[in-house]
Design a protein around this motif. Structure first.
Motif, PDB file in Angstrom:
ATOM      1  N   LYS A 109       0.980   4.884   0.738  1.00 23.25           N
ATOM      2  CA  LYS A 109       0.151   5.782   1.540  1.00 23.25           C
ATOM      3  C   LYS A 109      -0.137   7.101   0.822  1.00 23.25           C
ATOM      4  O   LYS A 109      -1.277   7.578   0.789  1.00 23.25           O
ATOM      5  CB  LYS A 109       0.834   6.050   2.887  1.00 23.25           C
ATOM      6  N   LYS A 125      -2.637   6.500  -1.822  1.00 28.34           N
ATOM      7  CA  LYS A 125      -3.871   5.883  -1.335  1.00 28.34           C
ATOM      8  C   LYS A 125      -4.313   4.747  -2.257  1.00 28.34           C
ATOM      9  O   LYS A 125      -5.496   4.578  -2.589  1.00 28.34           O
ATOM     10  CB  LYS A 125      -4.998   6.926  -1.210  1.00 28.34           C
ATOM     11  N   ASP A 126      -3.308   3.980  -2.677  1.00 26.67           N
ATOM     12  CA  ASP A 126      -3.588   2.858  -3.572  1.00 26.67           C
ATOM     13  C   ASP A 126      -2.448   1.853  -3.460  1.00 26.67           C
ATOM     14  O   ASP A 126      -1.418   2.120  -2.839  1.00 26.67           O
ATOM     15  CB  ASP A 126      -3.732   3.345  -5.021  1.00 26.67           C
ATOM     16  N   TYR A 182       0.849  -1.197   0.000  1.00 24.07           N
ATOM     17  CA  TYR A 182       0.000   0.000   0.000  1.00 24.07           C
ATOM     18  C   TYR A 182       0.881   1.242   0.000  1.00 24.07           C
ATOM     19  O   TYR A 182       1.762   1.401   0.846  1.00 24.07           O
ATOM     20  CB  TYR A 182      -0.919   0.012   1.221  1.00 24.07           C
TER      21      TYR A 182
END
Length: 680
Positions: free
Chosen positions: A52, A55-56, A50
């Motif tokens: 950060k 956000k994917d 992930y």
């Protein structure tokens, strides 16, 4: 972060449930991989990470220490979305530009070879439609109203797939990924089930060549009117030779390969002419003619010339069965085959039997397909000729002798006659790796190609954006070497030989097929170098008279009462189809899609009533016509700027006229073929 992980796991479980019902085989493979990972029997190369700030998710390749999306997955998704529109960019154009863009009808000279006349007939049919639209199919700036068929070449995490689907709403998707581990990660990030609510999905995930080609073929079976183009998006990661495979399957699946005019001109007409003069071999019966014999099947590949001295010396150790293309070369070296096999309806095949050799071959038994050009049959004494059914099947004592070319058919005939030990020579199915020759010198369809160093290492399927059946090259497994270079056309025969041999092995598991040719490997054959053969002079030749008598006693002239009855019934069902055509002609049609729905009413009769006569290829004639015409119409009516009313009435009139003409041609041929028939 915990919430994100929970969402990913929930989506993974949702996808698993979806695959369990939708593609159970793929589901089982995912579950098995899960089990191997959980029990540490398989060490993952790819990890879901992930990002950060994005956000994917991204994929970490632990082997290289790099991120596949370069830690910017949102950029990848946006670029994929921006670059995918309702246009021709990133697409396979499936309409042959040399067929669908004629500006004038072709005058047909009766002296042209049959294959050319057949081609000109359907090209002239297509021209009647192109003359209405007067628009090229190679126009690059065309804007479509919608895209029907789409290939995702590589999934990675699949996060671009749903946005593209939401933008295009395609009807059919092929989702291809070479790596099962990567596809498994996409189950955490992409909701495949939501796509399947609106569209058909075909998954091809880490499959071998044959299985992948089956999946690609399935894409062409859906919505035939959309077979003018397949659009794609490529991740450029781990896609291997997918595009080569798609183009190869497209070239195999083209309706032009064995088109409706070929069925009429090259099957029906010669068959009903030949069956009045020659008997049809019973290919259902279990034959014993070649039991306990060593069979040397000779084809016309480069290996024949290279081993001609060995053949001269050892010809009496085998029963020699050869195809027409190799006969003249054998006679040139005083080698008389025991049986000759030929299959083609084209007049050009007569050249395989030049006048100077006819006295030497006229008493050799000839096993010919029932569609063979009549003058080829006349090169042999009539009582030496028996026919076998190929492609179509009209006799109840016939199995359809399968084969893309005469080579596979001959191998099938060897098996039918009871052969259990077969040696292949000249079945190279590849270019000579030194000279670039595809066949023996003088062969009618021989190709001689300059082979580059690059081609010996990499596929050269595409050349300047185009491909050719005869010259575009592929690397395939060699019979004696790791890889050999072949053409797309020869690669078709490799596949066909494999299918033929599968059929043979189902009937006789004890059969042994040795390949002596220095070319491509053929599945289930045993590579054997000529230097390793232990020849023993213990194979007794079979005399021509014994072969001739056996074949004639196993064959039948004409039709039985029951066979005639079925032919007559096919004419009655054809009238039902013609009545439905009349109904469509009488109906008002306001849109192209309405016309397509009207055509589908005919498919009910074709798929049910005419399918009873599928052995006559009666259903296939009309399906093939639709496969030829519908994609062209679909292409032109799928246009942002088209005014359908301007074209529709004329299109419908021509379509009905041609459809009706094909039905009446069949009716005339069958009626004349069974007239004054004396059934046995």
């Amino acid at each position: 972060m915990d919430n994100i992980q929970k969402q990913a796991i929930n989506l993974y479980n949702k996808n698993l449930l979806f695959l369990k019902n939708y593609d159970h085989s793929l589901y089982n493979r995912i579950v098995m991989l899960d089990e191997l990972i959980n029990t540490q029997q398989y060490k993952e190369r790819y990890h879901l990470e992930y990002i950060k700030e994005e956000k994917d998710f991204d994929i970490l390749d632990t082997q290289t220490g790099t991120y596949i999306y370069n830690r910017k997955p949102s950029k990848f998704i946006q670029e994929a979305l921006n670059n995918t529109n309702c246009d021709k960019d990133n697409s396979f154009d499936l309409l042959n530009p040399n067929v669908y863009n004629y500006r004038h009808p072709i005058s047909i000279d009766k002296n042209e070879p049959l294959s050319r006349r057949e081609q000109f007939l359907y090209v002239n049919d297509i021209f009647e439609f192109t003359n209405i639209f007067k628009m090229s199919t190679v126009y690059k700036k065309k804007k479509f109203k919608y895209i029907e068929k789409f290939v995702f070449a590589g999934t990675l995490l699949g996060t671009h797939i749903l946005p593209i689907h939401n933008k295009l709403k395609c009807s059919f998707y092929l989702i291809y990924e070479y790596n099962l581990e990567i596809f498994r990660l996409s189950l955490f990030t992409t909701d495949y089930s939501s796509i399947a609510t609106d569209s058909k999905i075909i998954f091809s995930i880490m499959e071998d060549k044959l299985k992948a080609e089956e999946k690609i073929s399935a894409l062409f079976h859906h919505a035939i009117k959309a077979n003018y183009m397949v659009k794609y998006y490529c991740t450029n990661y781990n896609i291997h030779d997918l595009f080569d495979r798609i183009l190869a399957v497209a070239s195999h699946k083209t309706p032009l390969a064995y088109n409706y005019t070929k069925i009429i001109e090259g099957l029906y007409k010669p068959f009903f002419k030949n069956i009045k003069k020659y008997p049809i071999l019973n290919t259902i019966k279990k034959h014993t003619l070649l039991n306990n014999k060593k069979i040397l099947f000779i084809a016309a590949g480069p290996s024949l010339d290279k081993n001609i001295d060995w053949l001269i010396e050892n010809q009496n150790n085998y029963v020699i069965i050869t195809i027409g293309a190799a006969v003249a070369r054998l006679i040139e070296h005083n080698i008389l085959p025991d049986i000759i096999v030929t299959a083609d309806a084209d007049e050009i095949i007569e050249n395989q039997f030049p006048k100077k050799i006819r006295d030497k071959i006229k008493n050799i038994p000839l096993i010919a397909s029932a569609i063979t050009y009549s003058k080829v049959l006349e090169c042999f004494n009539s009582d030496n000729v028996v026919l076998f059914e190929v492609i179509g099947q009209f006799k109840s004592t016939s199995h359809n002798v399968y084969g893309y070319s005469v080579g596979e058919m001959t191998l099938n005939i060897c098996s039918v006659l009871g052969a259990e030990e077969i040696y292949l020579l000249g079945t190279d199915l590849a270019l000579d790796q030194e000279t670039g020759d595809s066949h023996i010198s003088g062969h009618q369809t021989s190709v001689k190609k300059e082979i580059s160093e690059k081609e010996l290492k990499l596929n050269a399927f595409m050349d300047n954006g185009t491909y050719s059946l005869g010259t575009s090259t592929l690397l395939v497994k060699g019979n004696f070497t790791d890889k050999v270079l072949t053409t797309i056309l020869l690669e078709k025969s490799i596949t066909s030989y494999s299918k033929t041999i599968d059929i043979i092995f189902k009937k006789n598991k004890n059969i042994k097929i040795y390949n002596l040719s220095d070319g491509a490997y053929i599945n289930r054959t045993i590579p054997l170098k000529i230097a390793e053969i232990q020849n023993q002079n213990n194979t007794k030749k079979i005399s021509s008279n014994i072969i001739k008598d056996y074949l004639n006693n196993s064959s039948q002239f004409g039709f039985t009462h029951q066979e005639l009855k079925k032919l007559q019934e096919s004419l009655s069902v054809l009238e039902k189809l013609l009545d439905k055509v009349q109904d469509i002609e009488n109906k008002q049609t306001s849109t192209y899609n309405e016309f397509v729905l009207q055509q589908y009413q005919l498919l009910g009769i074709i798929a049910n009533d005419l399918a009873y006569f599928s052995s006559f290829l009666l259903d296939r004639i009309f399906i093939n016509y639709m496969l030829t015409i519908e994609p062209y119409l679909g292409y032109h009516f799928n246009d942002e700027d088209i005014d359908e009313s301007k074209y529709l009435d004329d299109i419908k009139k021509i379509w009905i006229k041609q459809f009706r003409r094909i039905a009446l041609e069949y009716k005339e041929i069958i009626s004349n073929g069974i007239k004054k028939e004396n059934p046995s």
